[in-house]
Write a protein that holds these residues in place. Sequence first.
Motif, PDB file in Angstrom:
ATOM      1  N   ARG A 256      56.081  19.680  58.166  1.00  0.00           N
ATOM      2  CA  ARG A 256      56.252  20.822  57.422  1.00  0.00           C
ATOM      3  C   ARG A 256      54.925  21.320  56.537  1.00  0.00           C
ATOM      4  O   ARG A 256      54.467  22.592  56.395  1.00  0.00           O
ATOM      5  CB  ARG A 256      57.405  21.005  56.445  1.00  0.00           C
ATOM      6  CG  ARG A 256      58.880  21.132  57.069  1.00  0.00           C
ATOM      7  CD  ARG A 256      59.994  21.111  56.163  1.00  0.00           C
ATOM      8  NE  ARG A 256      59.865  21.162  54.891  1.00  0.00           N
ATOM      9  CZ  ARG A 256      60.629  20.436  54.029  1.00  0.00           C
ATOM     10  NH1 ARG A 256      61.291  19.402  54.479  1.00  0.00           N
ATOM     11  NH2 ARG A 256      60.451  20.705  52.657  1.00  0.00           N
TER      12      ARG A 256
ATOM     13  N   ASP B  86      52.463  24.394  57.374  1.00  0.00           N
ATOM     14  CA  ASP B  86      52.262  25.490  56.154  1.00  0.00           C
ATOM     15  C   ASP B  86      50.985  25.729  56.119  1.00  0.00           C
ATOM     16  O   ASP B  86      50.176  26.557  55.753  1.00  0.00           O
ATOM     17  CB  ASP B  86      53.063  25.235  55.046  1.00  0.00           C
ATOM     18  CG  ASP B  86      53.197  26.238  54.118  1.00  0.00           C
ATOM     19  OD1 ASP B  86      52.716  27.421  54.375  1.00  0.00           O
ATOM     20  OD2 ASP B  86      53.501  25.959  52.819  1.00  0.00           O
TER      21      ASP B  86
ATOM     22  N   GLY C 226      54.813  23.760  52.492  1.00  0.00           N
ATOM     23  CA  GLY C 226      56.040  23.490  53.327  1.00  0.00           C
ATOM     24  C   GLY C 226      57.466  23.526  52.730  1.00  0.00           C
ATOM     25  O   GLY C 226      58.398  22.923  53.065  1.00  0.00           O
TER      26      GLY C 226
END
Length: 158
Positions: A9, A13, A107
């Motif tokens: 994540r 991101d 994230g």
Amino acid sequence: MTEPSGRERVEADAAARGLDIEIVDRVGATSLEHAAELLGIDPSAIVKTLVVKHKDGSYLFALIPGDRQISWPKLRAVVGVNKLSLPDETRALEATGYSRGTITPLGSTTPWPVYADASMVGKRVSLGAGERDISLFVDADQLLAAFDATVTDITEPL
């Protein structure tokens, strides 16, 4: 289909925001000072990501250099409220998808506003990277710009 890991994540991101990050191991860190030693940096270059709760139930991220602590009066003044608090570990996990010690705005399951202490400007800093035993390095100015962070004095010395 499995959920992406915290690290995945963070990496996704960062890529979406055009941020160049470096993820490194910091296995076995027992304190912020120990993590700094393992990473070969000064404790001030480790930025703690604190999840802060508004009385209305929403949250924000406060980015605090490792050699400083949050100044509640300063942060309340900047946010424009008279009450803020640190949620317990369960609520922080629910708000971000990350457990304590791994929290980062990158994230997060919810994109909360970011408030950052001005003392981190112009530095290469280390933050949690979504999982235990890893940290990320990033240019603080690029990170703050990527989140359109409110950058001001929100800390005091330890």
